[in-house]
Design a protein around this motif. Structure first.
Motif, PDB file in Angstrom:
ATOM      1  N   THR A  61      36.209  29.658  58.457  1.00  0.00           N
ATOM      2  CA  THR A  61      35.271  30.589  57.672  1.00  0.00           C
ATOM      3  C   THR A  61      35.044  30.525  56.203  1.00  0.00           C
ATOM      4  OG1 THR A  61      37.662  31.978  57.327  1.00  0.00           O
ATOM      5  CG2 THR A  61      36.958  32.492  59.585  1.00  0.00           C
ATOM      6  N   CYS A  62      33.995  31.428  55.942  1.00  0.00           N
ATOM      7  CA  CYS A  62      33.919  31.085  54.022  1.00  0.00           C
ATOM      8  C   CYS A  62      34.561  32.058  53.402  1.00  0.00           C
ATOM      9  CB  CYS A  62      32.406  31.819  54.433  1.00  0.00           C
ATOM     10  SG  CYS A  62      30.569  30.556  55.012  1.00  0.00           S
ATOM     11  N   PRO A  63      35.176  31.968  52.685  1.00  0.00           N
ATOM     12  CA  PRO A  63      36.372  33.096  51.646  1.00  0.00           C
ATOM     13  C   PRO A  63      34.881  34.605  51.174  1.00  0.00           C
ATOM     14  CG  PRO A  63      35.394  31.281  50.500  1.00  0.00           C
ATOM     15  CD  PRO A  63      34.636  31.210  51.564  1.00  0.00           C
ATOM     16  N   VAL A  64      35.292  35.490  51.321  1.00  0.00           N
ATOM     17  CA  VAL A  64      34.703  36.825  51.475  1.00  0.00           C
ATOM     18  C   VAL A  64      34.684  36.636  49.656  1.00  0.00           C
ATOM     19  CG1 VAL A  64      34.729  39.169  51.192  1.00  0.00           C
ATOM     20  CG2 VAL A  64      35.399  37.625  53.331  1.00  0.00           C
ATOM     21  N   PRO A  65      33.533  37.530  48.541  1.00  0.00           N
ATOM     22  CA  PRO A  65      33.791  37.241  47.338  1.00  0.00           C
ATOM     23  C   PRO A  65      34.461  38.650  46.895  1.00  0.00           C
ATOM     24  CG  PRO A  65      31.727  37.944  48.172  1.00  0.00           C
ATOM     25  CD  PRO A  65      32.305  37.057  49.558  1.00  0.00           C
ATOM     26  N   PRO A  66      34.940  38.552  45.702  1.00  0.00           N
ATOM     27  CA  PRO A  66      35.462  39.901  45.103  1.00  0.00           C
ATOM     28  C   PRO A  66      34.429  40.637  44.929  1.00  0.00           C
ATOM     29  CG  PRO A  66      35.482  38.124  43.480  1.00  0.00           C
ATOM     30  CD  PRO A  66      35.288  37.259  44.862  1.00  0.00           C
ATOM     31  N   VAL A  67      35.195  42.305  45.212  1.00  0.00           N
ATOM     32  CA  VAL A  67      33.641  42.865  45.095  1.00  0.00           C
ATOM     33  C   VAL A  67      34.341  43.828  43.405  1.00  0.00           C
ATOM     34  CG1 VAL A  67      33.159  45.544  45.880  1.00  0.00           C
ATOM     35  CG2 VAL A  67      33.770  43.412  47.184  1.00  0.00           C
ATOM     36  N   GLY A  68      33.088  44.273  43.065  1.00  0.00           N
ATOM     37  CA  GLY A  68      33.699  44.829  41.685  1.00  0.00           C
ATOM     38  C   GLY A  68      33.447  46.264  41.455  1.00  0.00           C
ATOM     39  N   PRO A  69      33.815  46.967  40.484  1.00  0.00           N
ATOM     40  CA  PRO A  69      33.897  48.559  40.704  1.00  0.00           C
ATOM     41  C   PRO A  69      32.196  49.408  40.989  1.00  0.00           C
ATOM     42  CG  PRO A  69      34.359  47.672  38.636  1.00  0.00           C
ATOM     43  CD  PRO A  69      33.820  46.252  39.062  1.00  0.00           C
ATOM     44  N   GLY A 135      37.496  41.140  40.450  1.00  0.00           N
ATOM     45  CA  GLY A 135      36.509  42.285  40.372  1.00  0.00           C
ATOM     46  C   GLY A 135      37.004  43.060  39.619  1.00  0.00           C
ATOM     47  N   SER A 136      38.303  42.769  39.161  1.00  0.00           N
ATOM     48  CA  SER A 136      38.874  44.286  38.317  1.00  0.00           C
ATOM     49  C   SER A 136      38.039  44.786  37.488  1.00  0.00           C
ATOM     50  CB  SER A 136      40.221  44.731  37.618  1.00  0.00           C
ATOM     51  OG  SER A 136      40.935  43.144  37.106  1.00  0.00           O
ATOM     52  N   THR A 137      38.410  46.147  37.022  1.00  0.00           N
ATOM     53  CA  THR A 137      36.790  46.754  35.400  1.00  0.00           C
ATOM     54  C   THR A 137      36.890  46.396  34.198  1.00  0.00           C
ATOM     55  OG1 THR A 137      36.595  48.534  34.909  1.00  0.00           O
ATOM     56  CG2 THR A 137      38.777  48.695  35.316  1.00  0.00           C
ATOM     57  N   HIS A 153      30.180  44.504  30.279  1.00  0.00           N
ATOM     58  CA  HIS A 153      31.234  45.142  31.494  1.00  0.00           C
ATOM     59  C   HIS A 153      31.018  45.407  32.962  1.00  0.00           C
ATOM     60  CE1 HIS A 153      28.731  48.935  29.984  1.00  0.00           C
ATOM     61  NE2 HIS A 153      28.918  49.240  31.359  1.00  0.00           N
ATOM     62  N   ASP A 154      32.407  45.642  33.710  1.00  0.00           N
ATOM     63  CA  ASP A 154      31.423  45.838  35.121  1.00  0.00           C
ATOM     64  C   ASP A 154      30.992  45.088  35.465  1.00  0.00           C
ATOM     65  OD1 ASP A 154      34.148  47.208  35.166  1.00  0.00           O
ATOM     66  OD2 ASP A 154      33.445  48.965  34.856  1.00  0.00           O
ATOM     67  N   PHE A 155      30.752  43.582  35.508  1.00  0.00           N
ATOM     68  CA  PHE A 155      30.098  42.471  36.054  1.00  0.00           C
ATOM     69  C   PHE A 155      28.052  42.891  35.902  1.00  0.00           C
ATOM     70  CE2 PHE A 155      34.205  42.572  37.596  1.00  0.00           C
ATOM     71  CZ  PHE A 155      34.626  41.889  37.366  1.00  0.00           C
ATOM     72  N   LEU A 202      35.433  52.585  30.980  1.00  0.00           N
ATOM     73  CA  LEU A 202      35.740  52.038  32.146  1.00  0.00           C
ATOM     74  C   LEU A 202      36.775  53.468  32.480  1.00  0.00           C
ATOM     75  CD1 LEU A 202      36.382  48.520  30.453  1.00  0.00           C
ATOM     76  CD2 LEU A 202      34.444  49.165  31.740  1.00  0.00           C
ATOM     77  N   PRO A 203      36.164  53.872  33.708  1.00  0.00           N
ATOM     78  CA  PRO A 203      36.994  54.959  34.153  1.00  0.00           C
ATOM     79  C   PRO A 203      38.475  54.391  35.299  1.00  0.00           C
ATOM     80  CG  PRO A 203      34.722  55.282  34.773  1.00  0.00           C
ATOM     81  CD  PRO A 203      34.762  53.699  33.662  1.00  0.00           C
ATOM     82  N   GLY A 204      37.947  53.543  35.354  1.00  0.00           N
ATOM     83  CA  GLY A 204      39.830  52.962  36.485  1.00  0.00           C
ATOM     84  C   GLY A 204      40.793  52.301  35.077  1.00  0.00           C
ATOM     85  N   LEU A 205      40.015  52.120  34.014  1.00  0.00           N
ATOM     86  CA  LEU A 205      40.687  51.076  32.998  1.00  0.00           C
ATOM     87  C   LEU A 205      42.443  52.045  32.563  1.00  0.00           C
ATOM     88  CD1 LEU A 205      40.724  48.430  31.584  1.00  0.00           C
ATOM     89  CD2 LEU A 205      40.470  49.706  29.607  1.00  0.00           C
ATOM     90  N   PRO A 206      43.364  51.258  33.500  1.00  0.00           N
ATOM     91  CA  PRO A 206      44.486  51.861  33.423  1.00  0.00           C
ATOM     92  C   PRO A 206      45.597  51.871  31.726  1.00  0.00           C
ATOM     93  CG  PRO A 206      45.212  49.806  34.405  1.00  0.00           C
ATOM     94  CD  PRO A 206      43.595  50.045  34.875  1.00  0.00           C
TER      95      PRO A 206
END
Length: 516
Positions: A61-69, A135-137, A153-155, A202-206
């Protein structure tokens, strides 16, 4: 006056109803429009079902790429030397050197050769990121190989700073400040006078994030013209090495040593050894970071519009039906009866256009609404990685292709009214709509000629299919044969609609100036 307007409106409504009644009572036209929708569905699903992708490995199988914010597929591969920052703070560093290596063809078989140069979008600088998960912010300020200082930022987001590179004689100072969810990047030539490059929210940045130094180097892309038109591309391995000093961190930085992570690195078949690893070395206040890969949106892979391979054939059927809905009346002499019932000839043609556009849009919408989701499901089931797109892009793809088919129908109808002969009008419609698209996307023409063909002809409307945009900060072969159009989706559709409106206006002029 108001009564006259109401009468005119009601009269046109009656014309539309009459033309609709005429259309639905001719079985051949109804069957033809149904066939156009069916062709789009069947060819699209057959193509998706017959497409199998394999990437090797134990499960093939092919690896699934990461998904950005933002929900897009991304490449998140770089070397990261980082410390943990809690709350607000900053990192400052001076970049004194940026070098690179690029894999080149071996002149001696078996002897690996590397060229000492930096690729245009190699990146080195400062970054703050939500941990080390792909894929994280994030937000970063950097120096690039050939595009100066950037704030990204954010890709998908990119802001340009000053141009120029970096050297020992001309170092570049960088600073990244965090204030809550707001990250601001700065640059300086001397470390005293600072210029803001950009600000990212970056709204998701902890509250606790990783901050530090990074380096990345996307593959070296070369494109050459093929012997028989089109282009051939090749991507070779590259890496970059950046040297930092005067590194300062402020705020609550918990770590006493630098953590090191090769984000997104792939491993050899043994599952342990890193393929083309990066690296980090610290000595007497100097930090050397080597990285490969890229941080940005992913543009390579299957796309939702790849399921719409049947649209071109479906459009040919639409052209035949639309032309026939006019020329049949000329052939049988029924056009005189139609014009006697409504002496204002332009309104008759407008009513025909409304009906054929509405019917084609409905058929196209039904076809694309089935084909796109089912087709992408089949592609994924066959091992393909289909690049995700936003809901807005999916709706635009489904509805936009239906609108394109409707505009083609109006253009074909106008040609039927202009030529008044079915074969001639059908040939003209295929020649100005289908043929330019095939020539431009089949690698028959040089890339620039293909782009101009898709700017200047009605085939520009096919741009509405493009779901993955061109990104200035990602080096790729953005050509029609790869699914990239020279006009924006709605811009391309506007060109097609302009041709349809012009042809319809000319048809009205001819209808008014010459007896049926």
């Amino acid at each position: 006056m108001a009564g006259e307007r109401a009468s005119a409106t009601g009269g046109f409504g009656r014309l539309v109803r009459a033309e609709w009644t005429k259309f639905r009572t001719v079985r051949g036209w109804v069957a033809g429009m149904a066939a156009a929708a069916l062709v789009v569905v069947l060819l699209g699903l057959m193509s998706a079902a017959g497409s199998h992708t394999s990437c090797g490995g134990p499960d093939d199988t092919c690896p699934v790429p990461p998904v950005g914010p933002g929900g897009e597929a991304v490449s998140d591969h770089f070397f990261f030397a980082h410390r943990t920052l809690t709350g607000d703070g900053s990192v400052t560093a001076r970049l004194t050197s940026m070098t690179g290596r690029v894999r080149v063809p071996d002149s001696v078989p078996g002897v690996r050769e590397l060229d000492s140069r930096v690729v245009p979008w190699a990146k080195a600088g400062l970054i703050v990121k939500d941990g080390v998960r792909e894929g994280s912010t994030y937000a970063a300020v950097m120096v690039t190989g050939a595009h100066g200082v950037r704030m990204q930022h954010d890709f998908t987001q990119d802001t340009a700073g000053r141009s120029g590179g970096v050297s020992v004689s001309r170092p570049r100072w960088l600073r990244l400040d965090r204030a809550g969810e707001e990250i601001t990047g700065y640059e300086s030539e001397d470390g005293r006078r600072w210029t803001k490059v950009g600000t990212a929210r970056l709204p998701g940045l902890p509250d606790t994030a990783e901050i530090g130094l990074f380096a990345a180097s996307p593959g070296d892309l070369t494109v050459r013209r093929a012997d028989f038109g089109g282009s051939v591309e090749q991507v070779r391995f590259s890496e970059t090495t950046a040297v930092f000093d005067r590194v300062e961190l402020s705020g609550r930085v918990a770590d006493t040593t630098w953590s090191r992570d090769d984000i997104g690195a792939t491993t050899e078949p043994d599952g342990v050894t890193v393929h083309h690893p990066g690296g980090f070395h610290e000595s007497a206040g100097t930090y050397t970071v080597t990285g490969v890969g890229d941080i940005g949106p992913l543009t390579d892979g299957q796309r939702p519009e790849n399921t719409l391979t049947g649209v071109v054939i479906g459009l040919i059927v639409v052209i035949v039906v639309a032309v026939g809905s006019v020329t049949a009346e000329y052939r049988r002499g029924l056009i005189r009866t139609t014009l006697l019932a409504s002496p204002r000839r332009g309104r008759v043609l407008a009513a025909k256009a409304v009906v054929i556009a509405a019917v084609t849009f409905a058929a196209g919408l039904a076809a694309t609404a089935v084909t796109v989701p089912v087709g992408t499901g089949l592609l994924r089931g066959n091992g393909a990685v289909v690049l995700p797109v936003s809901w807005a892009a999916q709706v635009r793809l489904v509805a936009g292709v239906a609108l394109m088919m409707a505009a083609v129908a109006v253009l074909a109808l106008a040609m039927g009214a202009l030529f008044r002969r079915g074969p001639a009008a059908i040939t003209a419609g295929v020649a100005v709509i289908v043929v330019p698209h095939l020539l431009a996307t089949a690698s028959v023409l040089p890339d620039e000629a293909a782009r101009w063909l898709l700017r200047l002809t009605p085939a520009a409307g096919f741009a509405v299919q493009q779901s993955i945009p061109e990104y200035p900060q990602v080096l790729a072969n953005y050509v029609p044969s790869a699914g990239y159009y020279p006009l924006a989706p709605w811009g391309g559709l506007a060109v097609l609609c302009g041709y349809a409106a012009l042809a319809l206006a000319l048809a009205v002029v001819r209808l008014n100036g010459r007896d049926a």
